[in-house]
Design an enzyme around this catalytic site. Structure first.
Site, PDB file in Angstrom:
ATOM      1  N   GLY A  46       0.686  -1.199   0.011  1.00  0.00           N
ATOM      2  CA  GLY A  46       0.038  -0.009  -0.064  1.00  0.00           C
ATOM      3  C   GLY A  46       0.922   1.126   0.015  1.00  0.00           C
ATOM      4  O   GLY A  46       2.111   1.109   0.322  1.00  0.00           O
ATOM      5  N   GLN A  51       3.241  10.040   1.174  1.00  0.00           N
ATOM      6  CA  GLN A  51       4.552   9.199   0.984  1.00  0.00           C
ATOM      7  C   GLN A  51       5.476   9.654  -0.187  1.00  0.00           C
ATOM      8  O   GLN A  51       6.616   9.264  -0.034  1.00  0.00           O
ATOM      9  CB  GLN A  51       4.246   7.770   1.225  1.00  0.00           C
ATOM     10  CG  GLN A  51       3.628   7.204   2.521  1.00  0.00           C
ATOM     11  CD  GLN A  51       3.437   5.825   2.566  1.00  0.00           C
ATOM     12  OE1 GLN A  51       2.546   5.277   1.938  1.00  0.00           O
ATOM     13  NE2 GLN A  51       4.598   4.933   3.220  1.00  0.00           N
ATOM     14  N   CYS A  93       6.311  -0.231   7.531  1.00  0.00           N
ATOM     15  CA  CYS A  93       5.739   0.944   6.791  1.00  0.00           C
ATOM     16  C   CYS A  93       6.903   1.356   5.840  1.00  0.00           C
ATOM     17  O   CYS A  93       8.231   1.565   6.243  1.00  0.00           O
ATOM     18  CB  CYS A  93       5.319   2.053   7.603  1.00  0.00           C
ATOM     19  SG  CYS A  93       5.010   3.689   6.738  1.00  0.00           S
ATOM     20  N   LEU A  94       6.631   1.568   4.541  1.00  0.00           N
ATOM     21  CA  LEU A  94       7.895   1.995   3.691  1.00  0.00           C
ATOM     22  C   LEU A  94       8.360   3.734   4.353  1.00  0.00           C
ATOM     23  O   LEU A  94       9.513   3.677   3.815  1.00  0.00           O
ATOM     24  CB  LEU A  94       7.452   2.126   2.275  1.00  0.00           C
ATOM     25  CG  LEU A  94       7.015   0.962   1.535  1.00  0.00           C
ATOM     26  CD1 LEU A  94       6.347   1.262   0.204  1.00  0.00           C
ATOM     27  CD2 LEU A  94       7.868  -0.033   1.433  1.00  0.00           C
ATOM     28  N   HIS A 135      -4.171   1.517   7.497  1.00  0.00           N
ATOM     29  CA  HIS A 135      -2.886   2.053   7.624  1.00  0.00           C
ATOM     30  C   HIS A 135      -2.624   3.167   6.541  1.00  0.00           C
ATOM     31  O   HIS A 135      -1.965   4.102   6.907  1.00  0.00           O
ATOM     32  CB  HIS A 135      -1.889   0.885   7.149  1.00  0.00           C
ATOM     33  CG  HIS A 135      -0.260   1.378   7.127  1.00  0.00           C
ATOM     34  ND1 HIS A 135       0.511   0.896   8.039  1.00  0.00           N
ATOM     35  CD2 HIS A 135       0.425   2.230   6.303  1.00  0.00           C
ATOM     36  CE1 HIS A 135       1.627   1.484   7.872  1.00  0.00           C
ATOM     37  NE2 HIS A 135       1.742   2.209   6.658  1.00  0.00           N
ATOM     38  N   GLU A 136      -3.100   3.125   5.266  1.00  0.00           N
ATOM     39  CA  GLU A 136      -3.169   4.159   4.337  1.00  0.00           C
ATOM     40  C   GLU A 136      -3.912   5.269   4.723  1.00  0.00           C
ATOM     41  O   GLU A 136      -3.656   6.476   4.410  1.00  0.00           O
ATOM     42  CB  GLU A 136      -3.414   3.662   2.891  1.00  0.00           C
ATOM     43  CG  GLU A 136      -2.089   2.303   2.432  1.00  0.00           C
ATOM     44  CD  GLU A 136      -1.058   2.795   2.823  1.00  0.00           C
ATOM     45  OE1 GLU A 136      -0.643   3.799   2.601  1.00  0.00           O
ATOM     46  OE2 GLU A 136      -0.364   1.598   3.096  1.00  0.00           O
ATOM     47  N   HIS A 139      -2.337   7.433   7.014  1.00  0.00           N
ATOM     48  CA  HIS A 139      -1.152   8.298   6.278  1.00  0.00           C
ATOM     49  C   HIS A 139      -1.839   9.383   5.957  1.00  0.00           C
ATOM     50  O   HIS A 139      -1.140  10.623   5.996  1.00  0.00           O
ATOM     51  CB  HIS A 139      -0.510   7.745   5.146  1.00  0.00           C
ATOM     52  CG  HIS A 139       0.605   6.743   5.542  1.00  0.00           C
ATOM     53  ND1 HIS A 139       1.690   7.269   6.083  1.00  0.00           N
ATOM     54  CD2 HIS A 139       0.879   5.251   5.460  1.00  0.00           C
ATOM     55  CE1 HIS A 139       2.708   6.165   6.116  1.00  0.00           C
ATOM     56  NE2 HIS A 139       2.107   5.076   5.656  1.00  0.00           N
TER      57      HIS A 139
HETATM   58 ZN   LIG Z   1       2.928   3.211   5.967  1.00  0.00          ZN
END
Ligand SMILES: [Zn+2]
Length: 171
Positions: A46, A51, A93-94, A135-136, A139
């Protein structure tokens, strides 16, 4: 299409609430394509627009590596309209490298949003898709997994980053 740079904690854009998309124009369509390529390039399931430095309410998801019944999904201006149950799930998380933390999530969520064609869609999600969607959406509200763990764990992660930075600065 282009692979974009993924911003890392503590970048200030990651802390901001993203703005709603009022018109799905060429710019937004290109952003979605770039986000798709960036997510796959990084091996993520995701990605939220903030991000990659664009504070708009756009998320892309593909949890098929973990649950093959799902495929690529884009949600513009996503909103959770109902939720059920509670589950602890270990998430990465990226934007928060080398961090895996147990986070409390809803077990099932129903999300509405717009498709890239501007159609209103509703997604009933459970399992890994429900977790990824939450999660997204976190963000685009400026919330990271680090905001959902204890202060102690957050401090441990901050100290780890500081140490790594010192190492990099040494000749
Ligand atoms: Zn993330």
């Amino acid at each position: 299409m282009a692979v974009l740079e993924i911003l890392k904690y503590p970048h200030p854009i990651l802390k901001k609430r993203s703005q709603a998309v009022s018109q799905i124009d060429e710019e937004v369509k290109k952003l979605i394509q770039d986000m798709k390529e960036t997510m796959y390039g990084a091996g993520g399931v995701g990605l939220a627009a903030c991000q990659v430095g664009v504070p708009r309410r756009v998320i892309v998801l593909d949890v098929s590596p973990m649950d093959p019944q799902h495929s690529f999904l884009v949600l513009i201006n996503p909103e959770i309209i109902s939720e059920e149950g509670e589950i602890d799930h270990e998430e990465g998380c990226l934007s928060v490298p080398d961090c895996l933390e147990k986070v409390k999530r809803r077990e099932k969520v129903c999300v509405k949003g717009l498709s890239p064609k501007g159609m209103e869609i509703e997604v009933k999600a459970d399992g890994i898709l429900a977790i990824a969607v939450q999660h997204e959406i976190d963000h685009i509200n400026g919330v990271l997994i680090l905001d959902r763990v204890s202060r102690l764990k957050r401090e441990i992660y901050r100290n780890k980053l500081k140490k790594e930075k010192r190492k990099e600065e040494k000749p």
